[in-house]
Design a protein around this motif. Structure first.
Motif, PDB file in Angstrom:
ATOM      1  N   MET A 122      71.622  65.859  39.207  1.00 55.13           N
ATOM      2  CA  MET A 122      70.432  65.281  38.567  1.00 55.13           C
ATOM      3  C   MET A 122      69.774  64.296  39.533  1.00 55.13           C
ATOM      4  SD  MET A 122      71.978  64.591  34.758  1.00 55.13           S
ATOM      5  CE  MET A 122      70.658  63.419  34.457  1.00 55.13           C
ATOM      6  N   LYS A 155      68.856  61.489  28.776  1.00 60.38           N
ATOM      7  CA  LYS A 155      67.777  61.144  29.704  1.00 60.38           C
ATOM      8  C   LYS A 155      67.362  59.688  29.522  1.00 60.38           C
ATOM      9  CE  LYS A 155      63.023  62.452  30.853  1.00 60.38           C
ATOM     10  NZ  LYS A 155      61.904  63.387  30.540  1.00 60.38           N
ATOM     11  N   PHE A 211      66.385  61.824  40.692  1.00 57.13           N
ATOM     12  CA  PHE A 211      65.397  60.953  40.057  1.00 57.13           C
ATOM     13  C   PHE A 211      64.253  60.712  41.028  1.00 57.13           C
ATOM     14  CE2 PHE A 211      69.582  59.948  38.391  1.00 57.13           C
ATOM     15  CZ  PHE A 211      69.386  60.004  37.019  1.00 57.13           C
ATOM     16  N   ILE A 239      63.296  63.096  35.883  1.00 54.95           N
ATOM     17  CA  ILE A 239      64.497  63.764  36.384  1.00 54.95           C
ATOM     18  C   ILE A 239      64.066  65.044  37.072  1.00 54.95           C
ATOM     19  CG2 ILE A 239      66.657  64.874  35.721  1.00 54.95           C
ATOM     20  CD1 ILE A 239      66.922  62.888  33.494  1.00 54.95           C
ATOM     21  N   THR A 256      67.683  56.490  32.436  1.00 55.92           N
ATOM     22  CA  THR A 256      66.446  55.997  33.061  1.00 55.92           C
ATOM     23  C   THR A 256      66.006  54.637  32.537  1.00 55.92           C
ATOM     24  OG1 THR A 256      65.140  57.244  31.424  1.00 55.92           O
ATOM     25  CG2 THR A 256      65.620  58.320  33.550  1.00 55.92           C
TER      26      THR A 256
END
Length: 911
Positions: free
Chosen positions: A331, A365, A333, A344, A369
């Motif tokens: 994943m 998510k 960013f 993402i 974040t």
């Protein structure tokens, strides 16, 4: 009972193997009654093999290298001579060497035929010292001492990374399971736990392909009979940062690569796994196609272990967590254009990770974040930066893996726990000392701190505590050796470095860390010599040399941040397994105090203190693993590298104190009880006697069993007997022979007793059979042939014997005398008769034939007026016995001495 003597078994006395010489005065040390029972044993060996060669005048030349099993036998030892001896032995594939009871193990970096099942059984049948030095011999010594004293034992395996500590621990476990001599489900689980924990806790480093990235103490627990009944595993400081990053030449934990190579297509599709190169958490390290075969073999071993230690459903969830961590690492960013929020990059990885962990994708998510900042006004929610989001993602991956590892350890312990046990043998395998020359991180600092503490413990046991005992017992040693201590290094790391780190809040300026440590050091004279400021951090002079550390991210790593939002999200997972992992994480943080406000270093310090305290409760046995070269090549011996390892481990100091001191010391009562069978007139002592009485008895025992020439090898303290290695070997050899002689004596008595009882039973049965046979023959009616009966013992046909005797009197002359009217008739005594005789029926001679079973109170009138004793003499006929009318009006009791016949008829007596 039919065991051959020690000479046929190949048993050689302990000291004769180590010195190559027979033990003088050994026969004289045994009780005189036992000496004849000893087998003839040739205790002599080629003296030149161990001690050297003689010149023409009988003088001793220099010692031959490579022939000493024990370095204490070396004349005037120096580091150079010790290294030369080890090198000569290593070139001959002799990788093990003793220093007293300390084992030196040099890693061969190749397969050797000294660990087979046959070798295990050979060391199981022998005693310590009767065979060449071996890790099996050290294991056997620990086991024998545990059985004898019921004290807990520990085997401390130490050395640099790549020196063979993990393999040595596996060999110890292999031997103990064989020694237990009772393979059970618990033993299988203990053995299988090793490959499982290796897969999840070991990794490839610059110096070792199978380096332990965590420390463990394996307790093998035994029942009163000496069989393994359970165990327990304690783990220390898993290097969980390796989950998210590695050096270029290194790898992450083995399990990640094993899954990528070994999983079947169905499970691979279910977990959406591909090859290792496709995952961010694995791409930073070494990836080679040549490793696939090794990883595939490891996968099968891991599968076998999981098949026994966990349920099939738990196995699936274990693999699911590993796959979720790999997807989590993919994943990425990135900031949104003209927005503060992050996006993402790989939503596919986000979906896979959320699906495998059983949580909502949007919730996951949001947690990754967004963050919360605590202010005076309260908690304020804010958007994370890219760096903060990556740190949060990595923290979640590390914590998830750590929780899974802890669950596996607990699951193994649940399967091998024992409710009742009497003692244990602890095997310590902890990460080795490391110095990567550049980039030594916080984890290397903790690893080297652990090795520093263990080295200090070794010095304390072998040196400081030894001299303290001498002083307390009033034992003087001429010219005592000096030894180095690592106390300044331990003090620096505990009281200054860790204390400063623990005092810095999360997010504090790391630039102030090194100046704060340096300022504290300048006020401490005891640690100035082991610390200096370096370009990127600081350097510490360890027992193994100086190491420079880079202090980047130390404050954050030490605080080990936990993201409660994500843990709370995992607690709401639709999978119970994931919920349990999250719950255990929170519980562990609360229990160890490593949550908010606590530190990783503080928890590690406390765990090491607990470890040392536990080791101090045991009798320690040390295995020093030596790395012969940095390239991990077989048959290559780097003299400088080996000498450096011997120097910082205190090998020479160990030899000096063993030679000048008394490494063996037992209490008066324990020494007397163990060796009193060697003395003369040494009765057992009561437990309530004063120490002075024990001392006098021990002094008499020592004068009785130790030759005059060897009495300088022991000294009596206030409460203990102190003796050296040579005397210990002599006493152990004599004890073996004495025990053997006592066993032979016991076997001798028991065999005689058993055969005597057997003979008496046979004789008693034979007499009973003879009595009834004679009764039958004596009362058989004339002219009636005996009915043939199928029986074990055939009744002899007397008439046939008489007929045969007529034709050939040589065959049975006594049968002719039994014939009525025979001129040669004479009295035939019956066995067991009382001396009374029965006249031969119708014979011309008045000689009498003794009645069977003579001694009866009633007699039968015989022709001519003599009396015939009743059959079954000595046994009074009961009132119910019917009598047989005899000529003259007297009665003959029924045969059988009291047994009432079914029908009684009057039978005329002969004549």
């Amino acid at each position: 009972p039919d065991a051959p003597p020690p000479g046929e078994l190949g048993i050689r006395p302990w000291n004769s193997r180590r010195t190559g010489q027979p033990v003088p005065g050994m026969d004289a040390m045994l009780p005189p009654a036992l000496a004849p029972m000893l087998p003839s044993m040739d205790l002599s060996e080629d003296l030149t093999e161990q001690k050297g060669e003689e010149d023409e005048e009988g003088g001793m030349l220099t010692q031959r290298t490579g022939k000493l099993d024990d370095l204490l036998l070396m004349d005037l030892p120096t580091n150079g001579k010790v290294v030369a001896e080890l090198k000569a032995r290593y070139s001959g594939d002799a990788i093990y060497t003793y220093i007293g009871n300390i084992l030196i193990a040099v890693n061969p970096y190749k397969q050797m035929p000294i660990y087979t099942k046959e070798v295990v059984m050979e060391y199981t049948a022998e005693r310590v010292g009767s065979l060449p030095p071996h890790i099996f011999a050290t294991s056997d010594h620990a086991y024998s001492r545990m059985v004898m004293t019921r004290n807990n034992q520990s085997i401390v395996i130490s050395g640099e990374s790549g020196s063979g500590k993990t393999e040595s621990m596996k060999l110890v476990l292999t031997y103990l399971t064989a020694k237990s001599n009772q393979y059970s489900n618990v033993q299988e689980r203990i053995v299988l736990s090793n490959p499982l924990l290796e897969a999840f806790g070991n990794a490839r480093t610059l110096r070792n392909d199978n380096s332990s990235r965590f420390g463990k103490l394996v307790e093998v627990r035994f029942d009163p009979s000496g069989c393994i009944c359970g165990g327990n595993i304690r783990r220390y400081l898993l290097e969980k940062s390796r989950v998210v990053r590695q050096r270029k030449e290194e790898r992450s934990f083995h399990i990640f690569y094993q899954l990528c190579v070994g999983m079947d297509d169905e499970m691979r599709d279910r977990l959406q796994l591909t090859q290792a190169a496709d995952y961010e958490y694995l791409r930073g390290g070494s990836l080679s196609a040549s490793d696939e075969d090794w990883d595939l073999e490891g996968y099968f071993s891991t599968e076998d272990a999981l098949g026994v230690l966990v349920t099939p459903q738990e196995r699936v969830f274990v693999f699911t967590v590993i796959a979720a961590i790999l997807h989590l690492g993919n994943m990425g960013f990135a900031p949104r254009e003209n927005e503060v929020r992050l996006k993402i990059v790989s939503k596919e990885s986000l979906n896979y990770a959320a699906l495998l962990m059983g949580i909502d994708t949007d919730d996951m998510k949001t947690v990754l974040t967004r963050g919360t900042t605590t202010t005076a006004a309260g908690d304020v929610e804010r958007h994370l930066t890219v760096a903060e989001a990556r740190a949060a993602r990595d923290a979640v991956a590390k914590e998830l893996y750590s929780s899974l590892f802890d669950w596996l350890v607990k699951r193994v312990n649940d399967g091998i726990c024992a409710e009742q046990w009497v003692s244990y043998i602890g095997i310590l395998d902890i990460f080795g000392f490391e110095d990567f020359k550049a980039g030594n991180s916080y984890e290397q600092f903790c690893v080297n701190y652990a090795n520093e503490v263990l080295q200090f413990y070794f010095n304390k046991v072998c040196f400081a505590e030894e001299f303290r005992i001498y002083e307390r017992e009033g034992v003087n040693i001429a010219d005592p050796p000096t030894f180095a201590t690592q106390k300044p290094s331990v003090t620096l790391m505990e009281d200054i470095v860790f204390a400063t780190l623990n005092g810095m809040a999360m997010g504090a300026d790391e630039a102030s860390f090194v100046p704060a440590v340096d300022s504290e050091v300048q006020h401490r004279e005891d640690v100035k010599a082991v610390f200096r400021v370096a370009a990127r951090g600081f350097a510490v002079r360890h027992f193994a040399g100086e190491v420079e550390y880079e202090v980047a991210d130390w404050v954050e790593t030490n605080h080990d941040p936990l993201f409660p939002g994500f843990v709370k999200l995992l607690q709401e997972s639709q999978y119970d397994f994931i919920q349990r992992l999250a719950d255990s994480t929170m519980e562990a943080r609360k229990f160890t105090g490593s949550g908010s406000g606590a530190t990783l270093g503080g928890g590690f310090q406390q765990s090491l203190k607990d470890l040392v305290s536990k080791l101090q409760e045991t009798d320690p046995h040390f295995v020093r693993c030596i790395k012969p070269n940095h390239e991990k090549k077989p048959d290559k011996f780097d003299t400088a590298l080996v000498e450096e390892q011997l120097r910082y481990t205190g090998t020479l100091e160990t030899m000096n104190i063993r030679l000048k001191g008394f490494p063996y010391h037992d209490g008066f009562k324990a020494f007397y009880d163990k060796y009193r069978i060697l003395g003369k007139n040494s009765p057992p002592l009561r437990n309530d006697l004063p120490i002075s009485k024990y001392r006098g008895s021990v002094a008499m025992l020592c004068r009785s069993i130790v030759p005059v020439a060897k009495r300088h090898l022991y000294v009596l303290g206030k409460n203990r007997v102190f003796y050296r290695d040579a005397l210990f070997g002599m006493l152990e050899d004599s004890l073996v022979l004495a025990e053997y002689a006592y066993v032979v004596r016991l076997q001798h008595w028991w065999r005689g007793r058993y055969l005597r009882l057997r003979f008496l039973r046979i004789r008693r049965a034979t007499r009973v059979l003879q009595r009834y046979t004679r009764e039958y023959l004596a009362h058989r009616p004339a002219g009636v042939r005996p009915r043939k009966v199928q029986a074990r013992v055939a009744i002899p046909d007397v008439e046939a014997m008489v007929e045969a005797a007529k034709k050939d009197p040589v065959i049975l002359p006594s049968a002719v005398a039994m014939q009525p009217g025979s001129a040669a008739s004479r009295a035939i005594p019956a066995p067991g008769s009382s001396g009374k005789t029965i006249p031969a029926p119708g014979g011309a001679s008045r000689s009498a034939i003794p009645a069977p079973g003579g001694g009866s109170k009633k007699a039968i009138p015989a022709p001519g007026g003599s009396k015939i004793p009743a059959p079954g003499g000595g046994v009074k006929s009961p009132p119910c016995a019917r009598a047989i009318p005899a000529p003259g009006g007297s009665r003959i009791p029924a045969p059988g001495g009291g047994a009432k016949p079914q029908s009684a008829h009057a039978i005329p007596a002969p004549g």
